[in-house]
Design a protein around this motif. Structure first.
Motif, short mmCIF file in Angstrom:
data_model
loop_
_atom_site.label_atom_id
_atom_site.label_comp_id
_atom_site.label_asym_id
_atom_site.label_seq_id
_atom_site.Cartn_x
_atom_site.Cartn_y
_atom_site.Cartn_z
N LEU A 1 0.82 -1.22 0.00
CA LEU A 1 0.00 0.00 0.00
C LEU A 1 0.85 1.27 0.00
N LYS A 2 2.08 1.18 0.46
CA LYS A 2 2.94 2.37 0.45
C LYS A 2 3.90 2.39 -0.74
N THR A 3 3.76 1.42 -1.65
CA THR A 3 4.61 1.35 -2.82
C THR A 3 4.02 2.17 -3.96
N LYS A 4 4.82 3.03 -4.57
CA LYS A 4 4.38 3.85 -5.69
C LYS A 4 4.58 3.10 -7.01
N ASP A 5 3.84 3.52 -8.02
CA ASP A 5 4.01 2.89 -9.33
C ASP A 5 5.21 3.49 -10.06
N GLY B 1 5.62 7.19 -9.98
CA GLY B 1 5.70 7.84 -8.68
C GLY B 1 4.36 8.15 -8.07
N ASN B 2 3.30 7.57 -8.63
CA ASN B 2 1.95 7.83 -8.12
C ASN B 2 1.43 6.65 -7.31
N THR B 3 0.39 6.92 -6.50
CA THR B 3 -0.30 5.83 -5.82
C THR B 3 -1.04 5.02 -6.88
N PRO B 4 -0.78 3.74 -6.98
CA PRO B 4 -1.38 2.95 -8.07
C PRO B 4 -2.87 2.74 -7.88
N ASP B 5 -3.54 2.47 -8.98
CA ASP B 5 -4.95 2.09 -8.94
C ASP B 5 -5.11 0.59 -8.74
N ARG C 1 -17.75 5.89 -12.94
CA ARG C 1 -18.37 7.16 -13.31
C ARG C 1 -19.50 7.44 -12.32
N GLY C 2 -20.00 8.66 -12.36
CA GLY C 2 -21.07 9.02 -11.43
C GLY C 2 -20.70 10.21 -10.58
N PHE C 3 -21.68 10.71 -9.85
CA PHE C 3 -21.49 11.92 -9.04
C PHE C 3 -20.94 13.06 -9.88
N GLU C 4 -21.49 13.19 -11.12
CA GLU C 4 -21.13 14.26 -12.05
C GLU C 4 -19.67 14.21 -12.46
N GLN C 5 -19.04 13.03 -12.36
CA GLN C 5 -17.66 12.86 -12.79
C GLN C 5 -17.62 11.93 -14.00
N LEU C 6 -16.75 12.25 -14.97
CA LEU C 6 -16.59 11.37 -16.12
C LEU C 6 -15.90 10.07 -15.70
N THR C 7 -14.93 10.20 -14.81
CA THR C 7 -14.25 9.02 -14.25
C THR C 7 -14.02 9.23 -12.77
N ARG C 8 -14.07 8.15 -12.02
CA ARG C 8 -13.77 8.20 -10.59
C ARG C 8 -12.59 7.30 -10.32
N LYS C 9 -11.82 7.63 -9.30
CA LYS C 9 -10.71 6.77 -8.92
C LYS C 9 -11.24 5.54 -8.21
N LEU C 10 -10.90 4.39 -8.73
CA LEU C 10 -11.22 3.12 -8.11
C LEU C 10 -9.93 2.41 -7.75
N THR C 11 -9.95 1.70 -6.65
CA THR C 11 -8.77 0.95 -6.23
C THR C 11 -9.06 -0.54 -6.36
N TYR C 12 -8.19 -1.23 -7.09
CA TYR C 12 -8.37 -2.65 -7.36
C TYR C 12 -7.37 -3.48 -6.55
N PHE C 13 -7.87 -4.61 -6.07
CA PHE C 13 -7.01 -5.61 -5.42
C PHE C 13 -7.20 -6.92 -6.16
N GLY D 1 4.54 -1.09 -12.39
CA GLY D 1 4.19 -0.70 -13.75
C GLY D 1 3.51 0.65 -13.73
N HIS D 2 2.97 1.05 -14.86
CA HIS D 2 2.24 2.32 -14.94
C HIS D 2 0.83 2.10 -14.41
N GLY D 3 0.56 2.60 -13.21
CA GLY D 3 -0.76 2.46 -12.60
C GLY D 3 -0.95 1.23 -11.76
N TRP D 4 0.09 0.38 -11.65
CA TRP D 4 -0.05 -0.85 -10.86
C TRP D 4 1.26 -1.21 -10.17
N VAL D 5 1.12 -1.95 -9.09
CA VAL D 5 2.28 -2.56 -8.41
C VAL D 5 1.90 -4.00 -8.07
N MET D 6 2.89 -4.86 -7.99
CA MET D 6 2.66 -6.26 -7.67
C MET D 6 3.64 -6.71 -6.59
#
Length: 349
Positions: free
Chosen positions: A11-15, A18-22, A161-173, A204-209
Motif C-alpha cells: 500500500l505504500k509502494t508507488k508505481d 511515482g503515483n499511488t497505483p490504482d 463514473r457518477g457523481f457528475e464525474q466522467l471518471t472516478r478513482k477506483l482501487t483494485y485488489f 508498472g504504470h498504474g499498478w504494483v505487484m
C-alpha cells in the motif's frame, strides 16, 4: 517476518510514475493470508471511512454463494458483526450488508464478470463503491470468462463514473496463488515478459505487484505427513514455494536441432523466429528460421502483409502450443525468443 500477510508494504509502494497505483496485485504460494488481509482491509475501510467495495466473480451462480465464504474467512476479526448478501436487480448482482450492534447498512456489491452487459445498464447502482476485489484472478483450471480482460475493462468503465464525474478513482485488489505466467492479467500488463525468478516487487504504470512467500506456512507444510506423502508431486512445490503451478519459468535453454521438424515461422518487428518440434517432442522457438516457409505468421498487424497470416487466425495452433507450454514442454533459445514466445502464446495484438 510476520506470520501472516499484511498489506502495509504494497500500500505504500508507488508505481513507475511515482503515483499511488490504482491496481494492487498480490500473488505467491498458497496460504499465508493474502486474501484474508484484503477482506479485512475492505471491511475496515467501510467501517472507518464509509468506502463501499465490490467483489468480482466470474459466473452468475457465484453471486449468492460468495459472501458466506468471504465472511467465514474473517468473521472472527469482527465480533458482534454479521455480513450477508441479498440478490438484487432481478438477479443481476448481489448487494452486501453489514450488521453490527449499532446499525445495519449496505456496504458493497458482488458482480459477475460474465454479466457485464447487464451490469452496464444499471451501473448507477455501483457509483458509491471505491474498492474492487478480484480473488483468484489466476484460475487453476483455466476457467476464465471469454474475453475476460475486455469484460474487466467494461466493469471499470461502468463503475468508474457518477457523481457528475466522467471518471472516478477506483482501487483494485487482484489476489491469487501463482498458477500461470500466461494468465490474462499478466499478459495484458506485460508482466509475463518482465518476470524473473525470485522477484519480490514489480511496478508498472498504474499498478504494483507483490510476490509473497510465507516461510512459516512452507515449513509447516513440509513437516505435515500429508504433504510429505505427496512430496514428489509438482503440486507440492507449488503449494509451498513461489512456483507457477502450470508453468516452468526455467525455459531458456539452447537445444540441438538435429532431427527436429520445422513447424512454422513467426514474424515480429521485422525479425523471423522458427518454431520447431524437437526429437524429444518439445516445442522450441529459435532465431534459426525459414522466412520463406509456407506457414508464416505475424503476431501483430505491423508485421502483417500479403505473405503472412495473423496469429488470431490460427487460434487452434496457438491453443495447441499453449497447452504444450502449460505442460512444461516448451524451450526458448534466448530471452528474446522467450519474449516473442510469450506474445505468440498470449496472442497479443
Amino acid at each position: 517476518m510476520e506470520k501472516h500477510y499484511r498489506l502495509d508494504n504494497i500500500l505504500k509502494t508507488k508505481d513507475l510514475d511515482g503515483n499511488t497505483p490504482d491496481i494492487f496485485i498480490i500473488t505467491g504460494s498458497k496460504g499465508g493470508g493474502k486474501s484474508f488481509a484484503v477482506k479485512e482491509y475492505l471491511i475496515n475501510e467501510f467501517l472507518h471511512k464509509s468506502k463501499k467495495f465490490i467483489c468480482l466473480v466470474r459466473k452468475k451462480d457465484e453471486l449468492n454463494s460468495y459472501i458466506p465464504a468471504f465472511w467465514a474467512d474473517v468473521k472472527n476479526k469482527f465480533l458482534n458483526t454479521d455480513l450477508y448478501s441479498v440478490s438484487s436487480g432481478s438477479g443481476k448482482f448481489a448487494e452486501v450488508f453489514i450488521k453490527t450492534e449499532d446499525f445495519e447498512i449496505s456496504c458493497g456489491y458482488v458482480i459477475a464478470l460474465s454479466m457485464v452487459d447487464k451490469v452496464k445498464r444499471i451501473s448507477t447502482f455501483f457509483n458509491d463503491a471505491d474498492n474492487i476485489f478480484l480473488d483468484e484472478f489466476q484460475s487453476e483450471t483455466g476457467d476464465y470468462c471469454a474475453e475476460e480482460i475486455t469484460k474487466f475493462f467494461a466493469i471499470n468503465d461502468a463503475v468508474g463514473r457518477g457523481f457528475e464525474q466522467l471518471t472516478r478513482k477506483l482501487t483494485y485488489f487482484l489476489v491469487s496463488n501463482m498458477v500461470s505466467l500466461l494468465n490474462p492479467y499478466f499478459v495484458a500488463l506485460g508482466i509475463h515478459k518482465r518476470w524473473q525468478s525470485g522477484i519480490h516487487f514489480m511496478r508498472g504504470h498504474g499498478w504494483v505487484m507483490e510476490v509473497y512467500r510465507n516461510k512459516y506456512v512452507a515449513e509447516e507444510k513440509q513437516q505435515s505427513g500429508f504433504y510429505r506423502a505427496f512430496s514428489d508431486a509438482y503440486y507440492f512445490n507449488y503449494s509451498i514455494d513461489n512456483i507457477f503451478l502450470l508453468d516452468n519459468v526455467q525455459f531458456i535453454a539452447k537445444q540441438n536441432l538435429a532431427g527436429a521438424r520445422y513447424l512454422m515461422t513467426i514474424k515480429h518487428n521485422g525479425i523471423f523466429y522458427g518454431l520447431w518440434i524437437l526429437q524429444n517432442g518439445r516445442y522450441y522457438i529459435s532465431l534459426k528460421a525459414d522466412r520463406n516457409f509456407h506457414r508464416l505468421f505475424a503476431i501483430s498487424t505491423k508485421d502483417h502483409d500479403e505473405n503472412t497470416c495473423l496469429t488470431g487466425a490460427i487460434s487452434a495452433q496457438v491453443s495447441m502450443c499453449r497447452k504444450q507450454f502449460n505442460a512444461g514442454n516448451f524451450r526458448f533459445e534466448s530471452q528474446e525468443c522467450k519474449n516473442i514466445g510469450m506474445d505468440f502464446l498470449g496472442i497479443r495484438a
